[in-house]
Enzyme design. Structure first.
Site, PDB file in Angstrom:
ATOM      1  N   LYS A 182       0.841  -1.197   0.000  1.00  8.72           N
ATOM      2  CA  LYS A 182       0.000   0.000   0.000  1.00  8.72           C
ATOM      3  C   LYS A 182       0.876   1.247   0.000  1.00  8.72           C
ATOM      4  O   LYS A 182       2.021   1.190   0.431  1.00  8.72           O
ATOM      5  CB  LYS A 182      -0.849   0.023   1.282  1.00  8.72           C
ATOM      6  CG  LYS A 182      -1.959  -1.007   1.348  1.00  8.72           C
ATOM      7  CD  LYS A 182      -2.721  -0.892   2.670  1.00  8.72           C
ATOM      8  CE  LYS A 182      -3.843  -1.911   2.773  1.00  8.72           C
ATOM      9  NZ  LYS A 182      -4.939  -1.687   1.819  1.00  8.72           N
TER      10      LYS A 182
ATOM     11  N   ARG B 218     -10.180 -11.565   2.175  1.00  8.63           N
ATOM     12  CA  ARG B 218     -11.053 -12.603   1.609  1.00  8.63           C
ATOM     13  C   ARG B 218     -10.349 -13.955   1.599  1.00  8.63           C
ATOM     14  O   ARG B 218     -11.002 -14.997   1.633  1.00  8.63           O
ATOM     15  CB  ARG B 218     -11.537 -12.175   0.216  1.00  8.63           C
ATOM     16  CG  ARG B 218     -10.487 -12.087  -0.833  1.00  8.63           C
ATOM     17  CD  ARG B 218     -10.929 -11.268  -2.048  1.00  8.63           C
ATOM     18  NE  ARG B 218     -10.948  -9.828  -1.760  1.00  8.63           N
ATOM     19  CZ  ARG B 218     -11.293  -8.900  -2.646  1.00  8.63           C
ATOM     20  NH1 ARG B 218     -11.681  -9.246  -3.876  1.00  8.63           N
ATOM     21  NH2 ARG B 218     -11.275  -7.627  -2.325  1.00  8.63           N
TER      22      ARG B 218
HETATM   23  N1  BES Z   1      -7.985  -3.908   4.724  1.00  9.96           N
HETATM   24  C1  BES Z   1      -8.195  -3.466   3.404  1.00  9.96           C
HETATM   25  C2  BES Z   1      -9.526  -2.722   3.209  1.00  9.96           C
HETATM   26  C3  BES Z   1      -9.681  -1.418   3.954  1.00  9.96           C
HETATM   27  C4  BES Z   1      -9.489  -0.229   3.293  1.00  9.96           C
HETATM   28  C5  BES Z   1     -10.101  -1.387   5.244  1.00  9.96           C
HETATM   29  C6  BES Z   1      -9.671   0.965   3.954  1.00  9.96           C
HETATM   30  C7  BES Z   1     -10.281  -0.192   5.923  1.00  9.96           C
HETATM   31  C8  BES Z   1     -10.080   0.983   5.274  1.00  9.96           C
HETATM   32  C9  BES Z   1      -8.201  -4.679   2.462  1.00  9.96           C
HETATM   33  O1  BES Z   1      -7.407  -5.737   2.827  1.00  9.96           O
HETATM   34  C10 BES Z   1      -7.695  -4.200   1.154  1.00  9.96           C
HETATM   35  O2  BES Z   1      -6.557  -3.834   1.078  1.00  9.96           O
HETATM   36  N2  BES Z   1      -8.552  -4.218   0.146  1.00  9.96           N
HETATM   37  C11 BES Z   1      -8.183  -3.786  -1.147  1.00  9.96           C
HETATM   38  C12 BES Z   1      -8.738  -4.782  -2.137  1.00  9.96           C
HETATM   39  C13 BES Z   1      -8.237  -4.587  -3.540  1.00  9.96           C
HETATM   40  C14 BES Z   1      -6.764  -4.956  -3.618  1.00  9.96           C
HETATM   41  C15 BES Z   1      -9.047  -5.434  -4.465  1.00  9.96           C
HETATM   42  C16 BES Z   1      -8.806  -2.419  -1.372  1.00  9.96           C
HETATM   43  O3  BES Z   1      -9.915  -2.180  -0.913  1.00  9.96           O
HETATM   44  O4  BES Z   1      -8.142  -1.592  -1.979  1.00  9.96           O
HETATM   45 MN    MN Z   2      -5.413  -5.540   2.099  1.00  5.73          MN
END
Ligand code: BES
Ligand code: MN
Ligand code: ZN
Length: 499
Positions: free
Chosen positions: A279, A353
Site C-alpha cells: 500500500k 477474503r
Molecule cells: N484492509 C483493506 C480494506 C480497507 C481499506 C479497510 C480501507 C479499511 C479501510 C483490504 O485488505 C484491502 O486492502 N482491500 C483492497 C482490495 C483490492 C486490492 C481489491 C482495497 O480495498 O483496496
Molecule cells: Mn489488504
C-alpha cells in the site's frame, strides 16, 4: 464508572450534577423539570423564554444551583422533537452531556430515565440507552500516554426511578446496556492498540483471557494444524510475516448439545501493509485496525457469555499479519483453500477474503446453522457508504433482514448491497477456480461474491465494516478512533435468533 438505579426524586438527590431533559417546541414544563425549575426560582423557564434553551439535539445547558438544590449543577439536555425521539438519540444526548460534565470536573451524575415511555421507548430501553451512552461516550484510549489526562473520571452515574415498579425495569435495561457497552469498548481497545501490541499471538492471548473470565471454550489452531486442515489461503497470507498465524476458536454453549452452532467469523489481520502489492505509506498506520472484525466477534462473545441466551455460538478468528518479505505470497501465485478450491492471487492486498475463505470453509464443515462474517474488507465499501453505514451482503434474505433489524436496535446502521450472479463473472480466473480480485468496479460486491464461494448453502451474511470501524472525529457516542461496530448488532442478532 459505576452505574446504578435508585428510587427517589431527582430534585432531592445530592450529586455533582443532575441531568434532566427538554424537548424542542415544548411550551410548558412538567414533572421533574418543573419541580427543579421552581426550586431554581424559574431559571429554566426564563432561559427557555429567552431562547437560550431550545431543546435541540446536542444542546446542553448547565445551571449552577447555588444551594437551591442538594446538587451543585443541573444539566438540561436537549432531545429534539419528542415524537422523533429514539433510543439512539438518547444514547447520543447522554454521551454528549457526560463528556461536557467530565470536562467541568464532575465526578458523580444522577439522571432521570430520559425518554422512558416516549416515542415507543420502554423503561428498559431508556435505561439501556443511558448506560450505553455514558460508557461509550466517555471512552478514551490512553494506555500509551504517560501524562495524566486533564480531566478526572466520572465515577458514578445514578439513574433515578420514579417508583418501585419502575426500578426493576430500569435495572434490567441498565445491566444490559452495561454489558453491551463494555463489550464494545473492549473491541475498541483491541482495535486502537498498535500492531506491535496486538499481534495474532496477542489476539489469541486476549481470547484466552475472555475464555477464562466468562467461561468460554477456547481452541487455537497453530500453523501445523492449519496445514493438516488445508488452510492454504490463510497460510499463504501468513507467509510474509515472522509472527505465527493463529486460528482462534471461541465457543459458547447455551443450547442443546445436538443443536447446530451459529458461527460468527471475524477478519483478524493485525496489520495490513498490502504485502508484496504494498500500500502507499499515507495512512498505512490505520491498517493496525484491520482486525476490527475479529475484535468485534470476540467482544460479542464476551457479552453473549454474560447474557447467556439458549443457543450455541462459535466464533472463528483467522489472525495474521500481511507483510512483504522474501517468503511472502506473490501476485500470480495459486493457493488452495480448505474446501479444495484454488485461488489465483491477483493482489496480495486482497488478503482479507483469503483468510476468511478458510474460516468460512471451516464453518461450513462444522455444519453451522448460520454464518455471519465481519471484516474491514474493502476500500470500495468505504467509498460507497462512507463512515455512516455498514454494508451487508448475503445469500438468504430472511437472515439479512434480521441482521439489519439487530443493527437498527443498536443504532448501528446497515445497508444491504446487491448480490446478483452477474457479478460473479468478474472473479473468474484463467488458471485457477477463482481469482482474489474482480477488477476495479463493484469491489465490495465482488469481494462478497468471492466469500460466497466458501459458505456452501449455509445461510450467510457478510458485513463490510471498512468504513464504519473507525471514526475520524468525535460524534454522538463515538469518539475519535475505533467505534466497536458491530459488537452490539451481533449480540442483538444472537439474542433474536435464540428466541
Ligand atoms: N484492509 C483493506 C480494506 C480497507 C481499506 C479497510 C480501507 C479499511 C479501510 C483490504 O485488505 C484491502 O486492502 N482491500 C483492497 C482490495 C483490492 C486490492 C481489491 C482495497 O480495498 O483496496
Ligand atoms: Mn489488504
Ligand atoms: Zn486488509
Amino acid at each position: 464508572m459505576e452505574i446504578k438505579v435508585i428510587v427517589g426524586d431527582i430534585a432531592e438527590i445530592e450529586a455533582d450534577a443532575i441531568m434532566v431533559n427538554h424537548f424542542e417546541g415544548m411550551e410548558s414544563l412538567e414533572g421533574d423539570i418543573a419541580d427543579i425549575d421552581r426550586a431554581l426560582d424559574g431559571a429554566i423557564s426564563r432561559l427557555i423564554a429567552q431562547g437560550e434553551i431550545k431543546g435541540k439535539p446536542n444542546e446542553i445547558t448547565i445551571i449552577h444551583s447555588l444551594g437551591k438544590l442538594p446538587s451543585a449543577r443541573v444539566a438540561i439536555v436537549g432531545l429534539g422533537k419528542q415524537k422523533e425521539l429514539s433510543q439512539d438519540k438518547v444514547r447520543g444526548a447522554v454521551a454528549g452531556a457526560c463528556r461536557l460534565l467530565r470536562q467541568k470536573g464532575v465526578g458523580g451524575i444522577a439522571t432521570v430515565a430520559q425518554g422512558a415511555g416516549m416515542a415507543g421507548i420502554s423503561a428498559e430501553g431508556a435505561a439501556q440507552a443511558a448506560a450505553e451512552g455514558a460508557l461509550l461516550g466517555l471512552y478514551s484510549f490512553r494506555k500509551h500516554i504517560t501524562k495524566e489526562a486533564e480531566h478526572g473520571d466520572i465515577k458514578q452515574l445514578t439513574i433515578v426511578a420514579a417508583d418501585k415498579t419502575e426500578s426493576p425495569r430500569l435495572e434490567r435495561g441498565c445491566n444490559k446496556g452495561k454489558v453491551l457497552a463494555e463489550a464494545t469498548n473492549l473491541a475498541r481497545d483491541m482495535v486502537n492498540e498498535p500492531a506491535n501490541y496486538m499481534t495474532p499471538g496477542d489476539m489469541a492471548g486476549m481470547a484466552a483471557e475472555l475464555a477464562e473470565s466468562y467461561g468460554l471454550k477456547l481452541k487455537v489452531l497453530e500453523r501445523k494444524q492449519m496445514q493438516e486442515l488445508g488452510m492454504g489461503a490463510l497460510l499463504g497470507v501468513a507467509e510474509g510475516s515472522r509472527q505465527p498465524p493463529k486460528f482462534i476458536i471461541l465457543r459458547y454453549r447455551g443450547g442443546d448439545s445436538a443443536e447446530a452452532d451459529m458461527v460468527l467469523a471475524g477478519k483478524g489481520v493485525t496489520f495490513d501493509s498490502g504485502g508484496i502489492s504494498i500500500k502507499p505509506s499515507r495512512k498505512m498506520g490505520e491498517m493496525k485496525g484491520d482486525m476490527a472484525g475479529g475484535a468485534a466477534v470476540m467482544a460479542a462473545m464476551s457479552a453473549i457469555a454474560q447474557i447467556k441466551p439458549r443457543v450455541n455460538v462459535t466464533a472463528l478468528i483467522p489472525a495474521t499479519e500481511n507483510l512483504p518479505s522474501g517468503s511472502a505470497l506473490k501476485p500470480g501465485d495459486i493457493v488452495t483453500a480448505i474446501n479444495g478450491k484454488t485461488i489465483e492471487i491477483i493482489s496480495t492486498d486482497a488478503e482479507g477474503r483469503l483468510i476468511l475463505a478458510d474460516a468460512l470453509g471451516y464453518a461450513e464443515k462444522l455444519g453451522a446453522k448460520v454464518i455471519i462474517d465481519v471484516a474491514t474488507l474493502t476500500g470500495a465499501c468505504q467509498v460507497a457508504l462512507g463512515d455512516v453505514v455498514t454494508g451487508a451482503f448475503g445469500n438468504n434474505q430472511g437472515l439479512v433482514d434480521k441482521v439489519i433489524a439487530a443493527g437498527d436496535e443498536a443504532g448501528e446502521l446497515i445497508w444491504q448491497m446487491p448480490m446478483y450472479d452477474q457479478y460473479k463473472e468478474q472473479n473468474k480466473s484463467d488458471v485457477a477456480d477463482i481469482k482474489n480480485v474482480g477488477g476495479r468496479y463493484a469491489g465490495a460486491i465482488t469481494a462478497a461474491q468471492f466469500l460466497a464461494e466458501f459458505v456452501g448453502d449455509t445461510p450467510w451474511v457478510h458485513l463490510d465494516i471498512a468504513g464504519t470501524s473507525m471514526s475520524e472525529k468525535e460524534k454522538t457516542y463515538l469518539v475519535k478512533g475505533a467505534t466497536g461496530v458491530p459488537v452490539r448488532t451481533l449480540v442483538n442478532l444472537v439474542l433474536a435468533l435464540a428466541k
